[in-house]
Design a protein around this motif. Sequence first.
Motif, PDB file in Angstrom:
ATOM      1  N   ALA A 173       0.819  -1.206   0.000  1.00 18.29           N
ATOM      2  CA  ALA A 173       0.000   0.000   0.000  1.00 18.29           C
ATOM      3  C   ALA A 173       0.856   1.260   0.000  1.00 18.29           C
ATOM      4  CB  ALA A 173      -0.937  -0.009   1.207  1.00 18.29           C
ATOM      5  N   VAL A 174       1.983   1.230   0.723  1.00 17.31           N
ATOM      6  CA  VAL A 174       2.901   2.377   0.708  1.00 17.31           C
ATOM      7  C   VAL A 174       3.544   2.507  -0.667  1.00 17.31           C
ATOM      8  CG1 VAL A 174       5.015   3.353   1.683  1.00 17.31           C
ATOM      9  CG2 VAL A 174       3.352   2.222   3.179  1.00 17.31           C
ATOM     10  N   GLY A 175       3.987   1.389  -1.220  1.00 14.62           N
ATOM     11  CA  GLY A 175       4.624   1.422  -2.534  1.00 14.62           C
ATOM     12  C   GLY A 175       3.702   1.882  -3.637  1.00 14.62           C
ATOM     13  N   ASN A 176       2.411   1.612  -3.477  1.00 12.56           N
ATOM     14  CA  ASN A 176       1.423   2.010  -4.487  1.00 12.56           C
ATOM     15  C   ASN A 176       0.879   3.412  -4.271  1.00 12.56           C
ATOM     16  OD1 ASN A 176       1.616  -0.402  -5.883  1.00 12.56           O
ATOM     17  ND2 ASN A 176      -0.049  -1.379  -4.748  1.00 12.56           N
ATOM     18  N   GLY A 177       1.346   4.101  -3.239  1.00 12.17           N
ATOM     19  CA  GLY A 177       0.929   5.475  -3.012  1.00 12.17           C
ATOM     20  C   GLY A 177      -0.351   5.646  -2.224  1.00 12.17           C
ATOM     21  N   GLN A 178      -0.870   4.574  -1.614  1.00 16.90           N
ATOM     22  CA  GLN A 178      -2.076   4.698  -0.804  1.00 16.90           C
ATOM     23  C   GLN A 178      -1.781   5.381   0.527  1.00 16.90           C
ATOM     24  OE1 GLN A 178      -2.977   0.255  -2.023  1.00 16.90           O
ATOM     25  NE2 GLN A 178      -4.676   1.029  -0.804  1.00 16.90           N
ATOM     26  N   PHE A 179      -0.554   5.279   0.991  1.00 13.44           N
ATOM     27  CA  PHE A 179      -0.100   5.952   2.204  1.00 13.44           C
ATOM     28  C   PHE A 179       1.236   6.622   1.922  1.00 13.44           C
ATOM     29  CE2 PHE A 179      -2.767   2.443   3.597  1.00 13.44           C
ATOM     30  CZ  PHE A 179      -3.632   3.070   4.477  1.00 13.44           C
ATOM     31  N   ASP A 180       1.524   7.676   2.677  1.00  7.25           N
ATOM     32  CA  ASP A 180       2.781   8.389   2.474  1.00  7.25           C
ATOM     33  C   ASP A 180       3.970   7.608   3.025  1.00  7.25           C
ATOM     34  OD1 ASP A 180       1.617  10.732   1.262  1.00  7.25           O
ATOM     35  OD2 ASP A 180       0.806  11.204   3.238  1.00  7.25           O
ATOM     36  N   LEU A 181       3.815   7.008   4.195  1.00 11.40           N
ATOM     37  CA  LEU A 181       4.853   6.187   4.808  1.00 11.40           C
ATOM     38  C   LEU A 181       4.188   5.021   5.536  1.00 11.40           C
ATOM     39  CD1 LEU A 181       5.920   9.421   5.219  1.00 11.40           C
ATOM     40  CD2 LEU A 181       7.941   8.170   5.942  1.00 11.40           C
ATOM     41  N   GLY A 182       5.004   4.117   6.054  1.00 11.30           N
ATOM     42  CA  GLY A 182       4.446   2.983   6.765  1.00 11.30           C
ATOM     43  C   GLY A 182       5.364   2.490   7.855  1.00 11.30           C
ATOM     44  N   VAL A 183       4.789   1.730   8.782  1.00  9.20           N
ATOM     45  CA  VAL A 183       5.549   1.015   9.806  1.00  9.20           C
ATOM     46  C   VAL A 183       5.221  -0.458   9.626  1.00  9.20           C
ATOM     47  CG1 VAL A 183       5.946   0.687  12.266  1.00  9.20           C
ATOM     48  CG2 VAL A 183       5.430   2.971  11.402  1.00  9.20           C
ATOM     49  N   VAL A 184       6.161  -1.230   9.098  1.00  4.66           N
ATOM     50  CA  VAL A 184       5.897  -2.627   8.751  1.00  4.66           C
ATOM     51  C   VAL A 184       7.101  -3.495   9.115  1.00  4.66           C
ATOM     52  CG1 VAL A 184       4.386  -1.941   6.844  1.00  4.66           C
ATOM     53  CG2 VAL A 184       6.777  -2.412   6.401  1.00  4.66           C
ATOM     54  N   PHE A 185       6.889  -4.812   9.094  1.00  7.52           N
ATOM     55  CA  PHE A 185       7.983  -5.736   9.371  1.00  7.52           C
ATOM     56  C   PHE A 185       8.864  -5.894   8.122  1.00  7.52           C
ATOM     57  CE2 PHE A 185       7.046  -8.510  13.296  1.00  7.52           C
ATOM     58  CZ  PHE A 185       6.511  -7.423  13.972  1.00  7.52           C
ATOM     59  N   PHE A 186      10.152  -6.149   8.364  1.00  7.02           N
ATOM     60  CA  PHE A 186      11.121  -6.259   7.274  1.00  7.02           C
ATOM     61  C   PHE A 186      10.715  -7.306   6.236  1.00  7.02           C
ATOM     62  CE2 PHE A 186      14.893  -8.493   5.570  1.00  7.02           C
ATOM     63  CZ  PHE A 186      15.431  -7.464   4.804  1.00  7.02           C
ATOM     64  N   GLY A 187      10.189  -8.446   6.676  1.00  8.51           N
ATOM     65  CA  GLY A 187       9.813  -9.489   5.727  1.00  8.51           C
ATOM     66  C   GLY A 187       8.842  -9.004   4.678  1.00  8.51           C
ATOM     67  N   GLY A 188       7.857  -8.209   5.101  1.00 10.09           N
ATOM     68  CA  GLY A 188       6.881  -7.668   4.159  1.00 10.09           C
ATOM     69  C   GLY A 188       7.479  -6.647   3.212  1.00 10.09           C
ATOM     70  N   VAL A 189       8.422  -5.857   3.719  1.00 12.10           N
ATOM     71  CA  VAL A 189       9.102  -4.871   2.870  1.00 12.10           C
ATOM     72  C   VAL A 189       9.926  -5.581   1.802  1.00 12.10           C
ATOM     73  CG1 VAL A 189      10.676  -2.906   2.831  1.00 12.10           C
ATOM     74  CG2 VAL A 189       9.238  -3.291   4.827  1.00 12.10           C
ATOM     75  N   LEU A 190      10.699  -6.579   2.218  1.00  5.29           N
ATOM     76  CA  LEU A 190      11.603  -7.272   1.305  1.00  5.29           C
ATOM     77  C   LEU A 190      10.846  -7.953   0.178  1.00  5.29           C
ATOM     78  CD1 LEU A 190      14.432  -8.166   0.549  1.00  5.29           C
ATOM     79  CD2 LEU A 190      14.186 -10.093   2.141  1.00  5.29           C
ATOM     80  N   VAL A 191       9.739  -8.609   0.495  1.00  6.39           N
ATOM     81  CA  VAL A 191       8.946  -9.280  -0.540  1.00  6.39           C
ATOM     82  C   VAL A 191       8.498  -8.284  -1.599  1.00  6.39           C
ATOM     83  CG1 VAL A 191       6.728 -10.397  -0.993  1.00  6.39           C
ATOM     84  CG2 VAL A 191       8.170 -11.206   0.871  1.00  6.39           C
ATOM     85  N   ASN A 192       8.045  -7.121  -1.181  1.00  2.00           N
ATOM     86  CA  ASN A 192       7.564  -6.126  -2.138  1.00  2.00           C
ATOM     87  C   ASN A 192       8.696  -5.503  -2.947  1.00  2.00           C
ATOM     88  OD1 ASN A 192       4.495  -5.504  -1.974  1.00  2.00           O
ATOM     89  ND2 ASN A 192       5.107  -5.842   0.152  1.00  2.00           N
ATOM     90  N   ILE A 193       9.855  -5.300  -2.321  1.00  3.68           N
ATOM     91  CA  ILE A 193      11.002  -4.787  -3.068  1.00  3.68           C
ATOM     92  C   ILE A 193      11.429  -5.804  -4.122  1.00  3.68           C
ATOM     93  CG2 ILE A 193      13.460  -4.234  -2.883  1.00  3.68           C
ATOM     94  CD1 ILE A 193      12.824  -2.883  -0.200  1.00  3.68           C
ATOM     95  N   TYR A 201      14.583  -8.568  11.013  1.00  8.16           N
ATOM     96  CA  TYR A 201      14.184  -7.368  11.733  1.00  8.16           C
ATOM     97  C   TYR A 201      12.656  -7.308  11.791  1.00  8.16           C
ATOM     98  CZ  TYR A 201      18.781  -5.038  11.913  1.00  8.16           C
ATOM     99  OH  TYR A 201      20.076  -4.685  12.197  1.00  8.16           O
ATOM    100  N   ALA A 202      12.149  -6.599  12.790  1.00  8.43           N
ATOM    101  CA  ALA A 202      10.707  -6.447  12.941  1.00  8.43           C
ATOM    102  C   ALA A 202      10.282  -5.072  12.408  1.00  8.43           C
ATOM    103  CB  ALA A 202      10.311  -6.665  14.390  1.00  8.43           C
ATOM    104  N   SER A 203       9.727  -4.230  13.248  1.00  7.95           N
ATOM    105  CA  SER A 203       9.141  -2.963  12.795  1.00  7.95           C
ATOM    106  C   SER A 203      10.177  -2.024  12.172  1.00  7.95           C
ATOM    107  CB  SER A 203       8.476  -2.259  13.979  1.00  7.95           C
ATOM    108  OG  SER A 203       7.431  -3.039  14.503  1.00  7.95           O
ATOM    109  N   GLN A 204       9.836  -1.525  10.998  1.00  8.21           N
ATOM    110  CA  GLN A 204      10.683  -0.559  10.304  1.00  8.21           C
ATOM    111  C   GLN A 204       9.824   0.549   9.714  1.00  8.21           C
ATOM    112  OE1 GLN A 204      12.719  -3.383   7.576  1.00  8.21           O
ATOM    113  NE2 GLN A 204      14.579  -2.859   8.684  1.00  8.21           N
ATOM    114  N   ILE A 205      10.408   1.732   9.623  1.00 11.07           N
ATOM    115  CA  ILE A 205       9.731   2.866   8.981  1.00 11.07           C
ATOM    116  C   ILE A 205      10.139   2.884   7.515  1.00 11.07           C
ATOM    117  CG2 ILE A 205       9.367   5.358   9.015  1.00 11.07           C
ATOM    118  CD1 ILE A 205      10.466   5.300  11.934  1.00 11.07           C
ATOM    119  N   ILE A 206       9.152   2.894   6.618  1.00 13.84           N
ATOM    120  CA  ILE A 206       9.454   2.849   5.187  1.00 13.84           C
ATOM    121  C   ILE A 206       8.749   3.988   4.454  1.00 13.84           C
ATOM    122  CG2 ILE A 206       9.738   0.351   5.250  1.00 13.84           C
ATOM    123  CD1 ILE A 206       6.975   0.183   3.772  1.00 13.84           C
TER     124      ILE A 206
END
Length: 374
Positions: free
Chosen positions: A90-110, A228-233
């Motif tokens: 949702a952050v990557g698609n522009g639905q939110f300006d930033l996010g607080v998510v776990f690293f695993g979810g960030v890495l999959v999307n990257i 890693y757990a919570s990260q600001i993206i």
Amino acid sequence: MDTAAHKKNLSGGISRRDVLKTAAAGMALGTGLIGMPAIARTRNISITLPWVVNGSNFWPIVGKQKGFFSSRGINLSVSRGNGSVAAAQAVGNGQFDLGVVFFGGVLVNIARGLPLQILSTVAYDSTMGNIVLADSPIQDPKDLTGKRIGIVATSAEAPYWPAFAEKTGIDLSKTTRQQLDARMVERALIEKQVDATTGIATSSLPVLKSLGVDVRFIPWSKYGVNLYASQIIAPTKTVESDPELCQAVVDGILESVIYTLKNPEESLEILYKEQPEIGLTKGGKENAILSQGLAQATMMGEEMFTHGMGHSDLAKIDAMIKMAADAGALPEGAPLPKAEQIATNRFVGKLRIEDSELATIRQSLAPYIAMTGG
């Protein structure tokens, strides 16, 4: 959202280009910027959490109530997420300006191609592991061989179960993998339909403890299987075009985290006021207390002690990327990013907690650190 529209949205309706145009016009008329509307100095910013608002992730709400964002010119809106993978998307698609998510979810999307950047790491252990009843004969990972292991196939930790088994000598050919629904995983353990489950401690342990069930946790991080757990993206384009915004949001979130670490009881009162259903649900407040304590325990990483709040160890991130690829948790054939391409420490290190205060905080969190195997 096109770039121009996105910039306007981030500045509360007026872009930097608009401000410069107005300034130029004002100078031509000899009036300068007198009379500029106040809205030009306030930004409406949206962030998403990884899941429902609870004791493990509510600190941005605390910061909003305490004025840590408004003092930085930010009118913050906080939304719940539907898992870290969906929240990062949702952050990557522009639905939110930033996010607080776990690293695993960030890495999959990257890995899928979404341009995202990690601005800060808030918690250093995703607390993947196995959960057993307190009276279980299972004491060591090798004891899991030959046992029934309950696993939710879509869970964050499921892809890393084989990696943990390999590192600890668990013979998966002699172990029964029992697929469970996410809504039934704790119940299956309580009713002894399985001998152990895989899970995330910060999610499952508060549920079980609030139900009065005594359990033990076998942490995978102790054996080198950790994310890693919570990260600001933020979207990469936002980092490049508006670093001042990124700095303000990171500072606001980290100040919020520090407040909750120093004032856990007062912070929970803010949570109860914002989410009154927590106090009305059986075991709701106990769940919130436990989830806050467990999440705070994961913030006590050596990175924070050495470099200050929010620091990410890029070498560790590279190791996590390799582990995720080896475990098959990333899209097949996706090019593996380097940590320096997806994470930065340029926005962190400014906010610190005094060593004496950190020692006091760590001591108060000792029961939660013990629960996660630390």
